[in-house]
Structure formats: structure tokens, C-alpha cells
Design an enzyme around this catalytic site. Structure first.
Site, PDB file in Angstrom:
ATOM      1  N   TYR A  71       0.851  -1.186   0.000  1.00  0.00           N
ATOM      2  CA  TYR A  71       0.000   0.000   0.000  1.00  0.00           C
ATOM      3  C   TYR A  71       0.888   1.238   0.000  1.00  0.00           C
ATOM      4  CZ  TYR A  71      -4.346   2.538   0.668  1.00  0.00           C
ATOM      5  OH  TYR A  71      -5.404   3.375   0.498  1.00  0.00           O
TER       6      TYR A  71
ATOM      7  N   LYS B  43     -20.140 -19.769 -11.514  1.00  0.00           N
ATOM      8  CA  LYS B  43     -19.291 -19.594 -12.692  1.00  0.00           C
ATOM      9  C   LYS B  43     -17.873 -19.228 -12.263  1.00  0.00           C
ATOM     10  CE  LYS B  43     -20.281 -19.748 -16.470  1.00  0.00           C
ATOM     11  NZ  LYS B  43     -21.036 -19.293 -17.622  1.00  0.00           N
TER      12      LYS B  43
END
Length: 431
Positions: free
Chosen positions: A40, A95
Site C-alpha cells: 500500500y 461460474k
């Protein structure tokens, strides 16, 4: 036959106290203060500035190149119809699980609470920079045609409506092999469809592209034959397959047909209707969960028939999982701008060719059978065959390169070896 109860399915979806089927997992270490600074602030600023200068570097410094959006508005969920965006989420998560397990592709599922095609297009286009590809799912026709075509024209990443093209690609592979088994030619068969929605139209379109004359395709729906001059329940994509000049029923049209393709509803095909078809008829009854005619009834009515369904508990399942994970794998790996006709045709031919190869022991073991050999009871590969990833993804990638859709070229022998390793790791790992 595997029986799934409501209780079994609901318990699975909250097993171990963890709701749903997917989670986000970090791919880099985050154990020290230095790791945190790299992941970060301040370290993250460096890839930000590089990507601003060269957007293609997003493929190098982020997960974009292995990330697919699985998107639905819930207007055509499996065989359940319009149940709304939120109700489609279990399917979209499903999916995502298949993408990950079969092809090591990460996904975010996005359920869009909108019916207006233009609104959906705007939302997806705005989100597109996140992804390397977009898989549209369970969006009703005719809106799905406009949504897919408009998005693909706007974006430089693949946009693929799996309900259309996934089914079409697997069906074409099955048809190529059944025509070989019955000594027929693509340009010499009469094909009758039951159903004229998104999947049926995409299947018919793909069959034309692999060599079936358009005038040999007869499409029927709840009204009857799609014929020249019909006004009721028509739209341009359906009109393209109008054949004949007068109304007719499925029963009439099926007489003398070589191939039946069902993408409609259960039990519309009576045994008596099959008896009017040509010798050695090819019957693909793919309505889910219950086909247009059951496998057993079809075989009893026509012992000379070759029969396939969309079900896993009978031979010759026409299963979309043989398509979308590997098609996207190949497309992502060459950073394709689209999944074009050449790539779809290559996928069909790769699956057809693989089904003609000897079946490894591991596949037999996975399906608890002693023998599988190319023929009437086996003409499409099994989804748990580890070779599917290597054969299909590499064919799609090569077609993308050859057709100019790819941003990257690949060393194909090395790529095939990498795909083989990826498949072995994915399907052997615990779920």
C-alpha cells in the site's frame, strides 16, 4: 444418477459456516512493515505512475490480466427465468468457481439491478478498466444481443455472453463428431431447432460459420416455425433464420430431419416425432434441467439415434464448462482484444479433435468407468479431462494471434506445457 435435494444444495452453500463459494486471497506476502509499505502506501504510488504513462502496464502490475467480470441482471437464470439480479448471485459465484478450478482465472461477480440495456452497457463500460475480460451471463434475449455487441464495440477486452457462444462452441464440436460417426457432411444435413432464444440463435450462427448452409437450418419456437413474413414474436437476430414461406409446427418441420437441436423446454419432443426423422438421427436435447425428450425415451423410440443432453447423469453431456474457462484462458494469455469467430471455431475444432484421442486412465477413474472410446456414447470430451485446458486454450490463443486479436505472441510448445501443469494443479487441488 446423482440426486441433489434442496437441503443438500442449501447446506453446501453455507458449509463450515462460510456463506457462498468464493473468497479473495492475497498473492503477495504481508508479514512485515516493509511488506505493508510495498503493498500500500508509499510503495503503491510507483505502479500507479507507471500505469498512468503506459496503460498496458496494468497487465504487469495488477491482476487485470487474469481477472474476468461475471455479470448478470438475473433476467434469464438457468431454467428459472427472471428472478432478479440478487437471485442470480449463486449462479455467478458458481461460474467463478469453475473459472478458478478449471483454468486458474480469478473473477468478480457483479449483479446489476437494471433492466434497461443502455443502463447496463453504461455500468459495465465504466467498470471495464478493472478487468481483462467480461463474461455476460443469464441476460434475456433480445436485450443480450444489443448489450454484448455494443460493449464489444466500445471495449478493447473480450466481451463474451456465455449463454450464447459457450453452448454454440460445445454443440459445434459435438456436431462435427456425430456427423463423422454417421457419414454425413456439414453441407448435406437438415437441422431443426426447438427454441429461438439467445442460445439457439448463437448456435445456429456458429453452425453456419463452421459450414452448415443457412437454408438447411429450420428454427421453431412457441409460435411454431420461424418463416419468411412471420410477424409474431420476431426480432432481427431471429429473422435472420427465417426459412420457408408458411406456418408449420415442430412436428411438421422435423420430418426427414437429420439433426434435432433442443434449446427450449422439457418434453416438447414426443417419441412418435422422432420416428419421422432420417436414419441414424442426431438428437441434442439440451433443455435444463429436463430435456425436450429424456435420453431413455429417445433411445427407445430410435435405437439408431445418437443422443446428447445437457445433463451430467447421461452420456454425451453438452456442457458449457468445456468452453468458457479455457476460451478465456487462451484469450487472457495473449491479451486478446475480443473473442472473435476464428477463436470460437478453433475452440470447437480442438474439442472435436480431443474426443477422438485415447482416453487416459485418470479420466476413466474420475468418472468411475472402465472404458471410453470415440463413438456414439462418447463424442465430446469430459470436463474433468485435464487435457481440455491444454488443447482448447492453446487453440484459442493461436487463433487470436493468427487473426490479429492478440496483443502478445507466445511460444506455443512452452505455453502448452504451462497449460498442462496449470490444469493438473487446479483439478487436483482441494475445492
Amino acid at each position: 444418477m446423482i440426486k441433489i435435494t434442496r437441503e443438500d444444495a442449501l447446506a453446501y452453500h453455507q458449509q463450515d459456516g462460510i456463506p457462498g463459494k468464493l473468497a479473495v486471497v492475497p498473492t503477495k506476502p504481508l508479514l512485515t512493515q516493509r511488506d505493508l509499505s510495498l503493498a500500500y502506501t508509499p510503495g503503491v504510488a510507483y505502479p500507479v505512475l507507471e500505469i498512468e504513462k503506459d496503460p498496458d502496464l496494468a497487465y504487469e502490475y495488477t491482476n487485470k490480466g487474469n481477472l474476468v467480470a461475471v455479470i448478470s441482471n438475473g433476467t434469464a437464470i438457468l431454467g428459472l427465468g427472471n428472478r432478479g439480479a440478487l437471485a442470480s448471485k449463486p449462479v455467478m459465484e458458481g461460474k467463478g468457481v469453475l473459472f478458478k478450478k478449471f483454468a486458474a482465472i480469478d473473477t468478480y461477480d457483479l449483479e446489476i439491478n437494471a433492466l434497461d440495456p443502455q443502463q447496463i452497457i453504461q455500468i459495465v463500460a465504466a467498470l471495464a478498466p478493472t478487468f481483462g475480460g467480461i463474461n455476460l451471463e443469464d441476460i434475456r434475449s433480445p436485450e443480450c444481443f444489443q448489450i454484448e455487441q455494443t460493449l464489444q464495440s466500445m471495449l478493447d477486452i473480450p466481451v463474451f455472453h456465455d449463454d450464447q457462444h459457450g453452448t454454440a462452441i460445445i454443440l459445434a464440436a459435438a456436431l462435427l463428431n456425430t456427423l463423422e460417426l454417421t457419414n454425413r457432411r456439414l453441407d448435406g444435413v437438415k437441422i431443426v431447432f426447438s427454441g429461438a432464444g439467445a442460445a439457439a440463435i448463437a448456435c445456429a450462427t456458429h453452425l453456419v460459420k463452421i459450414g452448415v448452409p443457412r437454408q438447411h437450418i429450420w428454427m421453431t419456437d412457441i409460435v411454431g416455425l420461424v418463416y419468411e413474413g412471420r410477424k409474431e414474436q420476431m426480432f432481427p437476430e431471429k429473422q435472420a433464420f427465417a426459412n420457408g414461406s408458411r406456418p408449420a409446427s415442430l412436428t411438421e418441420v422435423l420430418q426427414g430431419a437429420d439433426v434435432f437441436i433442443g434449446l427450449s423446454v422439457a418434453n416438447v419432443l414426443a417419441p412418435e416425432m422422432l420416428k419421422t426423422m432420417a436414419a441414424n438421427p442426431i438428437i441434442f436435447a439440451m433443455a435444463n434441467p429436463d430435456p425436450e425428450i429424456s435420453y431413455d425415451l429417445a433411445v427407445a423410440a430410435r435405437p439408431d439415434a445418437i443422443v446428447a443432453t445437457g445433463r451430467s447423469d447421461y452420456p454425451n453431456q453438452i456442457n458449457n464448462v468445456l468452453g468458457f474457462p479455457f476460451i478465456f484462458r487462451g484469450a487472457l494469455d495473449v491479451r486478446a482484444r475480443a473473442i472473435n469467430d476464428s477463436m470460437k471455431i478453433a475452440a470447437s475444432h480442438a474439442l472435436a479433435a480431443l474426443a477422438r484421442q485415447p482416453v487416459p486412465t485418470e479420466v476413466l477413474r474420475a468418472y468411475n468407468v472402465d472404458h471410453l472410446e470415440f463413438g456414439r456414447a462418447y463424442f465430446v470430451p469430459k470436463p474433468l479431462d485435464l487435457r481440455v485446458c491444454e488443447w482448447e486454450a492453446s487453440a484459442v490463443a493461436q487463433a487470436a494471434i493468427d487473426s490479429g486479436a492478440a496483443r502478445l505472441a507466445l511460444n506455443m510448445p512452452a505455453y502448452r506445457a504451462r497449460l498442462q501443469t496449470l490444469a493438473e494443479k487446479g483439478l487436483s487441488a482441494p475445492a
